[in-house]
Design a protein around this motif. Structure first.
Motif, short mmCIF file in Angstrom:
data_model
loop_
_atom_site.label_atom_id
_atom_site.label_comp_id
_atom_site.label_asym_id
_atom_site.label_seq_id
_atom_site.Cartn_x
_atom_site.Cartn_y
_atom_site.Cartn_z
N THR A 28 41.36 26.23 30.75
CA THR A 28 39.92 26.38 30.90
C THR A 28 39.58 27.57 31.78
OG1 THR A 28 39.71 23.99 30.68
CG2 THR A 28 37.80 25.20 31.49
N PHE A 29 38.89 28.52 31.15
CA PHE A 29 38.58 29.79 31.82
C PHE A 29 37.74 29.56 33.06
CE2 PHE A 29 37.92 34.20 32.20
CZ PHE A 29 36.57 34.46 32.36
N ASN A 30 36.77 28.67 32.98
CA ASN A 30 35.85 28.55 34.12
C ASN A 30 36.45 27.77 35.29
OD1 ASN A 30 35.71 26.00 33.08
ND2 ASN A 30 33.56 26.10 32.48
N ASN A 31 37.72 27.42 35.21
CA ASN A 31 38.42 26.87 36.37
C ASN A 31 38.92 27.96 37.31
OD1 ASN A 31 38.11 24.25 35.53
ND2 ASN A 31 40.17 24.06 34.70
N TYR A 32 38.86 29.22 36.83
CA TYR A 32 39.52 30.31 37.54
C TYR A 32 38.55 31.35 38.06
CZ TYR A 32 43.82 28.43 35.66
OH TYR A 32 44.87 27.60 35.37
N ALA A 33 38.79 31.78 39.29
CA ALA A 33 38.22 33.02 39.76
C ALA A 33 38.96 34.16 39.07
CB ALA A 33 38.37 33.14 41.27
N MET A 34 38.25 35.26 38.87
CA MET A 34 38.84 36.39 38.16
C MET A 34 38.75 37.65 39.01
SD MET A 34 39.87 35.07 35.35
CE MET A 34 40.30 36.58 34.48
N GLY A 35 39.78 38.44 38.93
CA GLY A 35 39.80 39.68 39.69
C GLY A 35 40.19 40.86 38.82
N TRP A 36 39.76 42.02 39.27
CA TRP A 36 40.21 43.28 38.68
C TRP A 36 40.97 44.06 39.75
CZ3 TRP A 36 40.14 44.77 33.70
CH2 TRP A 36 39.25 44.14 32.82
N PHE A 37 42.09 44.62 39.35
CA PHE A 37 42.91 45.45 40.21
C PHE A 37 43.22 46.74 39.45
CE2 PHE A 37 44.08 42.50 43.62
CZ PHE A 37 43.64 41.30 43.06
N ASP A 90 39.17 57.34 40.27
CA ASP A 90 39.19 56.03 39.63
C ASP A 90 40.26 55.93 38.56
OD1 ASP A 90 35.61 56.10 39.73
OD2 ASP A 90 36.93 54.97 41.07
N THR A 91 40.92 57.03 38.27
CA THR A 91 41.98 57.05 37.27
C THR A 91 43.10 56.10 37.66
OG1 THR A 91 41.48 59.29 36.51
CG2 THR A 91 43.72 58.46 36.13
N ALA A 92 43.42 55.17 36.78
CA ALA A 92 44.45 54.16 37.05
C ALA A 92 44.59 53.25 35.84
CB ALA A 92 44.09 53.33 38.28
N ALA A 93 45.64 52.46 35.86
CA ALA A 93 45.72 51.32 34.96
C ALA A 93 44.96 50.16 35.61
CB ALA A 93 47.16 50.94 34.71
N TYR A 94 44.10 49.53 34.84
CA TYR A 94 43.27 48.44 35.36
C TYR A 94 43.78 47.12 34.79
CZ TYR A 94 39.91 51.58 37.49
OH TYR A 94 39.33 52.52 38.30
N PHE A 95 43.93 46.15 35.69
CA PHE A 95 44.46 44.85 35.35
C PHE A 95 43.47 43.76 35.72
CE2 PHE A 95 48.84 46.26 34.66
CZ PHE A 95 48.88 47.43 35.39
N CYS A 96 43.34 42.76 34.88
CA CYS A 96 42.59 41.59 35.29
C CYS A 96 43.58 40.48 35.66
CB CYS A 96 41.62 41.11 34.22
SG CYS A 96 42.36 40.46 32.73
N ALA A 97 43.10 39.57 36.48
CA ALA A 97 43.94 38.50 36.99
C ALA A 97 43.12 37.24 37.17
CB ALA A 97 44.60 38.92 38.30
N ALA A 98 43.78 36.10 37.07
CA ALA A 98 43.12 34.80 37.23
C ALA A 98 43.77 34.04 38.38
CB ALA A 98 43.21 33.99 35.95
N GLY A 99 42.93 33.47 39.22
CA GLY A 99 43.42 32.67 40.33
C GLY A 99 42.44 31.58 40.69
N LEU A 100 42.72 30.89 41.77
CA LEU A 100 41.88 29.74 42.12
C LEU A 100 40.80 30.06 43.14
CD1 LEU A 100 44.57 26.90 42.20
CD2 LEU A 100 43.00 27.55 40.36
#
Length: 122
Positions: A28-37, A90-100
């Motif tokens: 369930t997606f809405n169980n997770y906080a999401m981040g961009w790195f 801002d040039t970089a590889a951008y990653f999303c991540a899921a955590g609690l």
């Protein structure tokens, strides 16, 4: 397990905008906080932004405040990163991540996508 797939990267000129998307599947997606790195060549992975499960709490690294906006659509299992007034740094590889929890600490995220490349030319 949560699978994350980023999209929306590309090559743009300085001052342009891009919107990154991260589609989630699995638990369930809405169980997770999401981040961009992001990670530039030869540099460590850097926190960019994060958003809470209900989309209210948002945090940003200082260098993107006022230019980037993180948002999420729980009905679509997707988190976004709207990037305006892009700069060459801002040039970089951008990653999303899921955590609690909403945190800039990458070690507290449990699931990661494969990344999407953003290149900003001057």
């Amino acid at each position: 397990q949560v699978q994350l797939v980023e999209s929306g990267g590309g090559l743009v000129q300085a001052g342009s905008s891009l919107r990154l998307s991260c589609a989630a599947s699995g638990r369930t997606f809405n169980n997770y906080a999401m981040g961009w790195f992001r990670q530039a060549p030869g540099k460590e992975r850097e926190f960019v932004a994060a958003i809470g499960q209900n989309g209210i709490r948002r945090i940003y690294v200082d260098s993107v405040k006022g230019r980037f906006t993180i948002s999420r659509d729980n009905a679509k299992n997707t988190v976004y990163l709207q990037m305006n007034r892009l700069k060459p740094e801002d040039t970089a590889a951008y990653f999303c991540a899921a955590g609690l929890i909403v945190t800039p600490n990458p070690t507290l995220y449990n699931y990661w996508g494969q990344g999407t490349q953003v290149t900003v030319s001057s």
